[in-house]
Motif scaffolding. Structure first.
Motif, short mmCIF file in Angstrom:
data_model
loop_
_atom_site.label_atom_id
_atom_site.label_comp_id
_atom_site.label_asym_id
_atom_site.label_seq_id
_atom_site.Cartn_x
_atom_site.Cartn_y
_atom_site.Cartn_z
N THR A 79 48.67 45.10 37.70
CA THR A 79 48.59 44.13 38.77
C THR A 79 48.58 42.73 38.19
OG1 THR A 79 47.33 43.42 40.68
CG2 THR A 79 46.06 44.22 38.83
N HIS A 80 49.00 41.81 39.01
CA HIS A 80 48.98 40.40 38.61
C HIS A 80 47.83 39.66 39.29
CE1 HIS A 80 52.70 40.71 36.43
NE2 HIS A 80 53.22 41.36 37.45
N ALA A 81 46.97 40.39 39.96
CA ALA A 81 45.82 39.77 40.64
C ALA A 81 44.81 39.29 39.62
CB ALA A 81 45.17 40.77 41.59
N HIS A 82 44.12 38.24 39.94
CA HIS A 82 43.04 37.72 39.11
C HIS A 82 41.73 38.14 39.77
CE1 HIS A 82 40.24 34.91 37.29
NE2 HIS A 82 41.14 34.70 36.34
N GLU A 133 38.46 37.77 39.38
CA GLU A 133 37.40 36.84 39.75
C GLU A 133 37.82 35.91 40.88
OE1 GLU A 133 35.36 35.32 36.03
OE2 GLU A 133 36.90 36.66 35.22
N LYS A 134 39.05 35.45 40.87
CA LYS A 134 39.52 34.57 41.94
C LYS A 134 39.58 35.34 43.26
CE LYS A 134 42.20 31.37 39.13
NZ LYS A 134 43.56 30.90 38.79
N CYS A 135 40.06 36.56 43.20
CA CYS A 135 40.12 37.39 44.41
C CYS A 135 38.73 37.74 44.91
CB CYS A 135 40.93 38.66 44.15
SG CYS A 135 42.68 38.36 43.86
N ALA A 136 37.81 38.00 44.01
CA ALA A 136 36.44 38.37 44.38
C ALA A 136 35.74 37.24 45.12
CB ALA A 136 35.64 38.77 43.15
N ALA A 137 36.12 36.02 44.85
CA ALA A 137 35.50 34.87 45.52
C ALA A 137 35.72 34.93 47.02
CB ALA A 137 36.05 33.57 44.94
N ARG A 138 36.68 35.72 47.48
CA ARG A 138 36.95 35.85 48.92
C ARG A 138 36.22 37.05 49.53
NH1 ARG A 138 43.08 34.85 47.73
NH2 ARG A 138 42.95 37.09 47.51
N ILE A 139 35.53 37.83 48.72
CA ILE A 139 34.81 39.01 49.25
C ILE A 139 33.52 38.54 49.91
CG2 ILE A 139 33.60 41.15 48.68
CD1 ILE A 139 35.54 41.46 46.31
N THR A 159 33.66 44.35 35.39
CA THR A 159 32.95 44.66 36.62
C THR A 159 31.90 43.62 36.92
OG1 THR A 159 33.34 47.02 36.22
CG2 THR A 159 31.64 46.46 37.84
N ARG A 160 31.15 43.22 35.92
CA ARG A 160 30.10 42.21 36.10
C ARG A 160 30.70 40.86 36.50
NH1 ARG A 160 25.09 41.18 37.74
NH2 ARG A 160 24.08 42.57 36.33
N ARG A 161 31.81 40.49 35.90
CA ARG A 161 32.43 39.20 36.23
C ARG A 161 32.94 39.18 37.67
NH1 ARG A 161 35.57 38.95 30.92
NH2 ARG A 161 37.36 38.99 32.31
N VAL A 162 33.54 40.27 38.10
CA VAL A 162 34.00 40.36 39.49
C VAL A 162 32.80 40.33 40.43
CG1 VAL A 162 35.10 41.88 41.18
CG2 VAL A 162 36.18 41.49 38.97
N PHE A 163 31.75 41.07 40.10
CA PHE A 163 30.53 41.09 40.91
C PHE A 163 29.95 39.69 41.02
CE2 PHE A 163 25.90 41.25 41.09
CZ PHE A 163 25.70 42.00 42.23
N ASP A 164 29.80 39.01 39.91
CA ASP A 164 29.22 37.66 39.92
C ASP A 164 30.07 36.68 40.71
OD1 ASP A 164 27.06 38.52 38.41
OD2 ASP A 164 27.88 37.77 36.50
#
Length: 81
Positions: free
Chosen positions: A1-4, A6-12, A32-37
């Motif tokens: 995937t080309h998704a980022h 952490e940037k995508c997680a900011a919209r969760i 996992t931790r970076r996406v969570f944070d």
């Protein structure tokens, strides 16, 4: 995937359960931790299953731990009966 992640997680903004497997050979531990944070969710939990690999092959007790964790988390939020 080309998704980022952490940037995508900011919209969760919905409830988020993140489970990191400490022996995962497909998803490096810090991801996992970076996406969570980075998640904007105000209802989020992070758990580590020590020794678990990506697919839990030959680890039925660790797979059960992940299932129990997930079902409990869903049940606490009324998302699973």
């Amino acid at each position: 995937t080309h998704a980022h992640g952490e940037k995508c997680a900011a919209r969760i903004r919905v409830p988020l359960l993140a489970i990191e497997n400490s022996a995962d050979d497909a998803v490096p531990q810090p991801h996992t931790r970076r996406v969570f944070d980075a998640s904007a969710s105000t209802d989020k939990e992070f758990h580590v299953i020590k020794g678990a690999t990506h697919y839990y092959v030959g680890q039925p007790e660790l797979l059960q731990q992940a299932v129990d964790l997930t079902l409990g988390w869903l049940g606490q939020r009324g998302l699973f009966e």
